[in-house]
Design a protein around this motif. Structure first.
Motif, PDB file in Angstrom:
ATOM      1  N   THR A   1      51.598  42.135  52.163  1.00  0.00           N
ATOM      2  CA  THR A   1      51.273  41.069  51.389  1.00  0.00           C
ATOM      3  C   THR A   1      51.599  41.368  49.837  1.00  0.00           C
ATOM      4  O   THR A   1      51.069  42.371  49.562  1.00  0.00           O
ATOM      5  CB  THR A   1      49.781  40.531  51.389  1.00  0.00           C
TER       6      THR A   1
ATOM      7  N   GLY B   1      51.467  40.030  45.788  1.00  0.00           N
ATOM      8  CA  GLY B   1      50.926  39.080  44.762  1.00  0.00           C
ATOM      9  C   GLY B   1      51.495  39.435  43.585  1.00  0.00           C
ATOM     10  O   GLY B   1      51.543  40.785  43.102  1.00  0.00           O
TER      11      GLY B   1
ATOM     12  N   ALA C   1      47.139  40.150  39.770  1.00  0.00           N
ATOM     13  CA  ALA C   1      48.072  40.374  40.939  1.00  0.00           C
ATOM     14  C   ALA C   1      47.364  40.931  42.006  1.00  0.00           C
ATOM     15  O   ALA C   1      47.535  40.265  43.252  1.00  0.00           O
ATOM     16  CB  ALA C   1      49.131  41.568  40.622  1.00  0.00           C
TER      17      ALA C   1
ATOM     18  N   PHE D   1      45.243  37.850  43.546  1.00  0.00           N
ATOM     19  CA  PHE D   1      46.048  36.847  44.305  1.00  0.00           C
ATOM     20  C   PHE D   1      46.794  37.388  45.582  1.00  0.00           C
ATOM     21  O   PHE D   1      47.142  36.419  46.248  1.00  0.00           O
ATOM     22  CB  PHE D   1      47.259  36.324  43.137  1.00  0.00           C
ATOM     23  N   SER D   2      47.087  38.591  45.594  1.00  0.00           N
ATOM     24  CA  SER D   2      47.658  39.088  46.731  1.00  0.00           C
ATOM     25  C   SER D   2      46.759  38.911  47.819  1.00  0.00           C
ATOM     26  O   SER D   2      46.982  38.721  49.088  1.00  0.00           O
ATOM     27  CB  SER D   2      47.973  40.500  46.800  1.00  0.00           C
ATOM     28  N   ASP D   3      45.357  39.073  47.572  1.00  0.00           N
ATOM     29  CA  ASP D   3      44.272  38.892  48.662  1.00  0.00           C
ATOM     30  C   ASP D   3      44.348  37.581  49.203  1.00  0.00           C
ATOM     31  O   ASP D   3      43.950  37.139  50.268  1.00  0.00           O
ATOM     32  CB  ASP D   3      43.081  39.293  48.175  1.00  0.00           C
ATOM     33  N   THR D   4      44.718  36.632  48.321  1.00  0.00           N
ATOM     34  CA  THR D   4      44.609  35.179  48.703  1.00  0.00           C
ATOM     35  C   THR D   4      45.931  34.921  49.876  1.00  0.00           C
ATOM     36  O   THR D   4      45.872  33.709  50.391  1.00  0.00           O
ATOM     37  CB  THR D   4      44.848  34.140  47.663  1.00  0.00           C
ATOM     38  N   GLY D   5      46.859  35.850  49.753  1.00  0.00           N
ATOM     39  CA  GLY D   5      47.933  35.398  50.634  1.00  0.00           C
ATOM     40  C   GLY D   5      47.974  36.122  52.164  1.00  0.00           C
ATOM     41  O   GLY D   5      48.864  35.900  52.845  1.00  0.00           O
TER      42      GLY D   5
ATOM     43  N   VAL E   1      52.798  35.694  47.038  1.00  0.00           N
ATOM     44  CA  VAL E   1      52.121  34.910  46.262  1.00  0.00           C
ATOM     45  C   VAL E   1      52.786  35.299  44.682  1.00  0.00           C
ATOM     46  O   VAL E   1      52.555  36.216  44.203  1.00  0.00           O
ATOM     47  CB  VAL E   1      50.748  34.895  46.379  1.00  0.00           C
TER      48      VAL E   1
ATOM     49  N   GLU F   1      46.575  29.884  37.614  1.00  0.00           N
ATOM     50  CA  GLU F   1      45.669  31.046  37.792  1.00  0.00           C
ATOM     51  C   GLU F   1      44.094  30.402  37.748  1.00  0.00           C
ATOM     52  O   GLU F   1      43.439  30.970  38.668  1.00  0.00           O
ATOM     53  CB  GLU F   1      45.832  31.874  36.351  1.00  0.00           C
TER      54      GLU F   1
END
Length: 407
Positions: free
Chosen positions: A137, A139, A147, A150-154, A160, A168
């Motif tokens: 993944t 971000g 970064a 936001f990578s954790d959200t994907g 992402v 943001e």
């Protein structure tokens, strides 16, 4: 022009690495076991759904997920695939930081149109899946902290790119402040009385208050949350302050010959680390733990920084003498290199003469072990430890997986 940072995080990395060479494990609940097979150190999403967590003992995991497949960790293989990922990312970006075995930060460079960072993240993600067989993944955001968040959200297998302040803020409002690396329960408790519970709350807080509550580290996080990059991408990490090798002596040791054999083994392992990190040491320390609960230590300084086996062995012999208690029974030993310096050429002391024979011998030993396997050539002093070298599990250290803490 704004520079964007990308964070790559492999999905269920140890499990994914096992699935690369064992495709039949795909879609099955898989758990990777630690050194002694006693607990789960990584699990697939399918196994996680059964309630198995990192650190779950194998006997509990087998009850929670009786149809799971449990495999012994292979840190060498994980390192190989990690380096392959690093090479791939390096073809897309001029600046890449090897943050850990399954995480990289890199400068996000659009592969086509200069604003198409979402497409770039997707392209890199898909290429790694195709070339290395690994799901990752990615971000992309204005700073490292953003970064990574936001990578954790994907996850899993997402791409992402968060390029605007409004986007943001929308995502930060949904994340508890503990999602930020470096802010755990104690720090969150300090923030809570001030109404700071989400990442957006922290971003909107007064920077002076954050500095007071969380000191300089927290203030830097606050700056990063607000789009000010203060944590650079580091293609080459700063030298360690200390490198060490050691651990249990696999029983009680009162024979000085066995104690010396363990010492030599740890010196050889330590040299691997020094060379991996491209550093040399001027101080070698040995710590011994004894059966009665006491501990002793010995330290030896060397005239110039070194990673040579003969120099370190002489220092280890002196340090061990200083730590040794005649007739006592030892249970643990650690060999530590301190005062590390980046290795740049060779500096000789005033009275040293170059010894090309020793240098060639060390290079030959390293080349053979690189080609045929770790410890294929080793000091004769370690012949007193046949069981250690006969067990293939001891070919790898807990910390052989770079940048990760493992069981």
């Amino acid at each position: 022009m704004t520079t964007f940072v990308a964070h790559l995080d492999a999905d269920c990395y140890y499990v994914s690495a096992e699935r690369v060479r064992h495709p039949d494990l795909t879609d099955k609940p898989v758990g990777v076991l630690g050194n002694n097979g006693a607990c789960v150190i990584a699990k697939s999403y399918e196994m996680k759904a059964h309630g198995v967590k990192t650190g779950t003992p194998i006997w509990d995991a087998a009850k929670l997920c009786p149809h799971g497949v449990y495999v012994k960790r292979d840190f060498y293989w994980y390192e190989v695939l990690s380096r392959k990922m690093l090479g791939i990312v390096g073809t897309f970006s001029p600046r890449v930081e090897y943050y850990s075995v399954d995480e990289f930060f890199f400068e996000a460079i659009p592969t086509s149109h200069r604003t198409d960072l979402p497409g770039t993240a997707t392209k890199i993600r898909d290429y790694i899946r195709e070339a290395a067989g690994l799901p990752v993944t990615i971000g992309v955001a204005r700073t490292r902290t953003l970064a990574k968040l936001f990578s954790d959200t994907g996850k899993p297998f997402g791409a992402v790119a968060v390029l605007t302040r409004d986007h943001e803020r929308e995502l930060l409002a949904k994340m508890p402040v503990t999602e930020i690396s470096g802010i755990g329960g104690k720090r969150a408790d300090r923030l809570a009385p001030y109404g700071i519970r989400t990442c957006l709350d922290l971003a909107d807080a007064d920077g002076r208050l954050v500095n007071k509550l969380l000191t300089k580290t927290g203030y830097e996080i606050w700056l990063e949350l607000n789009g000010t990059p203060v944590m650079p991408i580091r293609p080459e990490r700063p030298p360690h302050q200390v490198l060490a090798r050691g651990g249990s002596l696999m029983g009680n040791v009162d024979d000085p010959k066995l104690l010396w054999a363990w010492c030599v083994r740890h010196v050889e392992r330590l040299i691997e680390e020094l060379r991996y990190h491209n550093v040399r040491t001027t101080t070698l320390a040995i710590q011994l733990d004894w059966k009665d609960g006491t501990g002793t230590g010995g330290t030896t300084s060397m005239p110039v920084p070194t990673d040579r086996f003969d120099d370190l062995l002489d220092a280890a012999r002196t340090s061990l003498r200083r730590a040794y208690i005649p007739g006592a029974t030892a249970t643990h030993m650690h060999v530590m290199a301190t005062e590390l310096r980046r290795a740049k050429g060779f500096q000789l002391s005033l009275f040293d003469a170059p010894d090309p024979k020793k240098e060639k011998l060390a290079a030959t030993k390293h080349a053979i072990n690189e080609k045929f396997g770790r410890f294929k050539v080793r000091s004769a002093a370690t012949l007193y430890l046949p069981a250690v070298y006969r067990d293939p599990a001891n070919d790898f250290d807990i910390c052989d997986i770079r940048g990760k803490v493992c069981f």
